[in-house]
Write an enzyme that holds these catalytic residues in place. Structure first.
Site, short mmCIF file in Angstrom:
data_model
loop_
_atom_site.label_atom_id
_atom_site.label_comp_id
_atom_site.label_asym_id
_atom_site.label_seq_id
_atom_site.Cartn_x
_atom_site.Cartn_y
_atom_site.Cartn_z
N ASP A 144 8.39 10.93 -23.84
CA ASP A 144 8.68 12.23 -24.46
C ASP A 144 7.76 12.43 -25.68
O ASP A 144 7.83 11.66 -26.64
CB ASP A 144 10.15 12.22 -24.90
CG ASP A 144 10.59 13.55 -25.48
OD1 ASP A 144 9.73 14.41 -25.73
OD2 ASP A 144 11.81 13.71 -25.68
N CYS A 173 7.65 20.47 -22.29
CA CYS A 173 6.46 19.63 -22.52
C CYS A 173 5.98 18.95 -21.23
O CYS A 173 4.98 19.34 -20.65
CB CYS A 173 6.75 18.56 -23.59
SG CYS A 173 7.14 19.23 -25.22
N ARG A 174 6.71 17.90 -20.78
CA ARG A 174 6.18 17.07 -19.69
C ARG A 174 6.22 17.75 -18.32
O ARG A 174 5.22 17.75 -17.60
CB ARG A 174 6.95 15.75 -19.63
CG ARG A 174 6.69 14.87 -20.83
CD ARG A 174 7.70 13.76 -20.95
NE ARG A 174 9.03 14.28 -21.27
CZ ARG A 174 10.13 13.55 -21.30
NH1 ARG A 174 10.08 12.26 -21.01
NH2 ARG A 174 11.29 14.10 -21.61
N SER A 175 7.39 18.31 -17.93
CA SER A 175 7.45 18.84 -16.55
C SER A 175 6.60 20.10 -16.34
O SER A 175 5.99 20.23 -15.27
CB SER A 175 8.90 19.02 -16.08
OG SER A 175 9.60 19.93 -16.88
N ASN A 224 12.05 20.79 -20.26
CA ASN A 224 11.18 21.68 -19.45
C ASN A 224 10.25 22.53 -20.33
O ASN A 224 9.94 23.67 -20.00
CB ASN A 224 12.02 22.58 -18.51
CG ASN A 224 11.18 23.35 -17.47
OD1 ASN A 224 11.48 24.48 -17.13
ND2 ASN A 224 10.14 22.75 -16.95
N CYS A 273 12.00 17.09 -16.50
CA CYS A 273 12.09 16.32 -17.75
C CYS A 273 13.35 16.78 -18.48
O CYS A 273 14.24 17.39 -17.87
CB CYS A 273 10.83 16.47 -18.60
SG CYS A 273 10.49 18.16 -19.15
#
Ligand code: 4NP
Length: 156
Positions: free
Chosen positions: A125, A16-18, A14, A11
């Site tokens: 995001d 939150c999402r990934s 690095n 993301c």
């Protein structure tokens, strides 16, 4: 013997999402009995060395995922040769990755939600939003993880 499959989730930050994808996918891959090397990284280096965002951790821990030991890092050149699947959370991450990657590695760079049974194409995001954004991230990542496990199971 075939070496184990490897997956890198990417993301922007690095945090939150990934890392959420790394935690969820690791949990599901273990339950499925698959030997998969899993990591995550960001296209940008705003938070290098930091643990995942507290909001991502709280939402994920509530669903039973572990974020232990995860630390933010940036994508580097060796990632493009090391990993079999390089999976971007949104189109902007995908474009950034394709801009950095050697052309012969472009085919392993895909949107993570290509593997999900949903019309959504991107994991949005959640950084500047509220709790619902973090729950949506988890919902989409769980779906895509199930799809990716089914896909890898077919290949192995
Ligand atoms: P991520 O979210 O890409 O899911 O880790 C973000 C984290 C940090 C920032 C943006 C997005 N930031 O601008 O610092």
């Amino acid at each position: 013997m075939k070496q184990s499959t490897s997956v890198l989730f990417v993301c922007l930050g690095n945090i939150c999402r990934s890392p959420t994808a790394e935690a969820v996918f690791r949990h599901k891959a273990e339950l499925a009995g698959l030997d998969i090397q899993i990591d995550s990284a960001g296209t940008h280096g705003y938070h290098i060395g930091k643990q995942p965002d507290n909001r991502s951790q709280s939402a994920g821990i509530e669903r039973g995922y572990s974020f232990k030991g995860l630390k933010c890092r940036r994508v580097d050149e060796s990632d493009f040769t090391k990993f079999d699947y390089i999976l971007a959370m949104d189109r902007s991450n995908l474009e950034n990755l394709r801009g950095m990657a050697p052309v012969q590695t472009h085919e392993k760079i895909k949107l993570f939600l290509d593997f999900a049974d949903t019309e959504d194409e991107e994991v949005p995001d959640p950084y500047y939003g509220g709790k619902r954004g973090f729950e949506l991230v988890l919902d989409l990542i769980e779906l895509a993880s199930d799809g990716l496990i089914a896909h890898i199971n077919k290949q192995q």
